[in-house]
Design a protein around this motif. Structure first.
Motif, PDB file in Angstrom:
ATOM      1  N   ARG A   1       0.839  -1.210   0.000  1.00  0.00           N
ATOM      2  CA  ARG A   1       0.000   0.000   0.000  1.00  0.00           C
ATOM      3  C   ARG A   1       0.866   1.249   0.000  1.00  0.00           C
ATOM      4  NH1 ARG A   1      -2.298   3.593   3.533  1.00  0.00           N
ATOM      5  NH2 ARG A   1      -4.346   4.353   2.940  1.00  0.00           N
TER       6      ARG A   1
ATOM      7  N   TYR B   1      -2.699   7.239 -13.239  1.00  0.00           N
ATOM      8  CA  TYR B   1      -3.209   7.675 -11.942  1.00  0.00           C
ATOM      9  C   TYR B   1      -4.497   6.924 -11.595  1.00  0.00           C
ATOM     10  CZ  TYR B   1      -4.545  10.787  -8.136  1.00  0.00           C
ATOM     11  OH  TYR B   1      -4.895  11.296  -6.908  1.00  0.00           O
ATOM     12  N   LYS B   2      -5.387   6.831 -12.563  1.00  0.00           N
ATOM     13  CA  LYS B   2      -6.665   6.137 -12.351  1.00  0.00           C
ATOM     14  C   LYS B   2      -6.435   4.669 -12.005  1.00  0.00           C
ATOM     15  CE  LYS B   2     -11.041   5.311 -14.722  1.00  0.00           C
ATOM     16  NZ  LYS B   2     -11.802   5.511 -15.950  1.00  0.00           N
ATOM     17  N   PHE B   3      -5.499   4.025 -12.700  1.00  0.00           N
ATOM     18  CA  PHE B   3      -5.199   2.622 -12.443  1.00  0.00           C
ATOM     19  C   PHE B   3      -4.610   2.425 -11.045  1.00  0.00           C
ATOM     20  CE2 PHE B   3      -2.104  -0.858 -12.419  1.00  0.00           C
ATOM     21  CZ  PHE B   3      -2.955  -1.923 -12.666  1.00  0.00           C
TER      22      PHE B   3
ATOM     23  N   LEU C   1      -4.876   4.394  -8.471  1.00  0.00           N
ATOM     24  CA  LEU C   1      -5.904   4.716  -7.486  1.00  0.00           C
ATOM     25  C   LEU C   1      -6.844   3.532  -7.274  1.00  0.00           C
ATOM     26  CD1 LEU C   1      -7.036   6.897  -5.626  1.00  0.00           C
ATOM     27  CD2 LEU C   1      -8.443   7.675  -7.534  1.00  0.00           C
ATOM     28  N   SER C   2      -7.214   2.851  -8.343  1.00  0.00           N
ATOM     29  CA  SER C   2      -8.078   1.672  -8.199  1.00  0.00           C
ATOM     30  C   SER C   2      -7.350   0.560  -7.449  1.00  0.00           C
ATOM     31  CB  SER C   2      -8.569   1.183  -9.557  1.00  0.00           C
ATOM     32  OG  SER C   2      -7.514   0.596 -10.291  1.00  0.00           O
ATOM     33  N   GLN C   3      -6.044   0.442  -7.653  1.00  0.00           N
ATOM     34  CA  GLN C   3      -5.267  -0.555  -6.921  1.00  0.00           C
ATOM     35  C   GLN C   3      -5.238  -0.233  -5.422  1.00  0.00           C
ATOM     36  OE1 GLN C   3      -3.614  -3.407  -8.192  1.00  0.00           O
ATOM     37  NE2 GLN C   3      -4.942  -2.922  -9.908  1.00  0.00           N
TER      38      GLN C   3
ATOM     39  N   LYS D   1      -7.507   1.476  -3.782  1.00  0.00           N
ATOM     40  CA  LYS D   1      -8.853   1.214  -3.265  1.00  0.00           C
ATOM     41  C   LYS D   1      -9.086  -0.274  -3.061  1.00  0.00           C
ATOM     42  CE  LYS D   1     -11.123   5.324  -5.085  1.00  0.00           C
ATOM     43  NZ  LYS D   1     -12.142   5.843  -6.013  1.00  0.00           N
ATOM     44  N   ASP D   2      -8.623  -1.094  -3.995  1.00  0.00           N
ATOM     45  CA  ASP D   2      -8.755  -2.542  -3.845  1.00  0.00           C
ATOM     46  C   ASP D   2      -7.999  -3.039  -2.621  1.00  0.00           C
ATOM     47  OD1 ASP D   2     -10.300  -2.637  -6.114  1.00  0.00           O
ATOM     48  OD2 ASP D   2      -8.696  -3.401  -7.418  1.00  0.00           O
ATOM     49  N   CYS D   3      -6.822  -2.505  -2.418  1.00  0.00           N
ATOM     50  CA  CYS D   3      -5.995  -2.885  -1.278  1.00  0.00           C
ATOM     51  C   CYS D   3      -6.691  -2.508   0.035  1.00  0.00           C
ATOM     52  CB  CYS D   3      -4.636  -2.199  -1.382  1.00  0.00           C
ATOM     53  SG  CYS D   3      -3.436  -2.698  -0.166  1.00  0.00           S
ATOM     54  N   GLU D   4      -7.257  -1.311   0.064  1.00  0.00           N
ATOM     55  CA  GLU D   4      -7.959  -0.857   1.267  1.00  0.00           C
ATOM     56  C   GLU D   4      -9.234  -1.661   1.499  1.00  0.00           C
ATOM     57  OE1 GLU D   4      -8.452   3.329   0.713  1.00  0.00           O
ATOM     58  OE2 GLU D   4      -6.394   3.752   1.343  1.00  0.00           O
TER      59      GLU D   4
END
Length: 83
Positions: free
Chosen positions: A18, A62-64, A66-68, A70-73
């Motif tokens: 993260r 950046y979008k990719f 950020l999605s990673q 969010k998935d981690c969280e």
């Protein structure tokens, strides 16, 4: 079933992943700002196209990332709920 040591190691690995993602996100954010600055200085049509292409690439990155993050969280959150 995971032992306490294995759980602790997994948690540490997730935190490192993260943190690395957040560093990449910040670097990409800075690259976007630089791309915008470059775009405001160029006047040649070919260079304008190049800056726009670069800016779009950084925005997609950046979008990719950020999605990673969010998935981690989300994964971390669901693990906390399952305890």
């Amino acid at each position: 079933m995971l032992t306490k040591k294995q759980k602790k190691e997994a948690k540490k690995k997730e935190k490192l992943q993260r943190d690395e993602l957040l560093k990449e996100l910040e670097a990409t954010k800075n690259a976007i700002a630089t791309a915008y600055a470059n775009l405001s200085y160029v006047i040649e049509p070919e260079l304008i196209d190049c800056c726009i292409y670069e800016l779009n690439a950084f925005q997609l990155r950046y979008k990719f990332i950020l999605s990673q993050v969010k998935d981690c969280e989300a994964l971390s959150y669901t693990e906390k709920l399952s305890k």
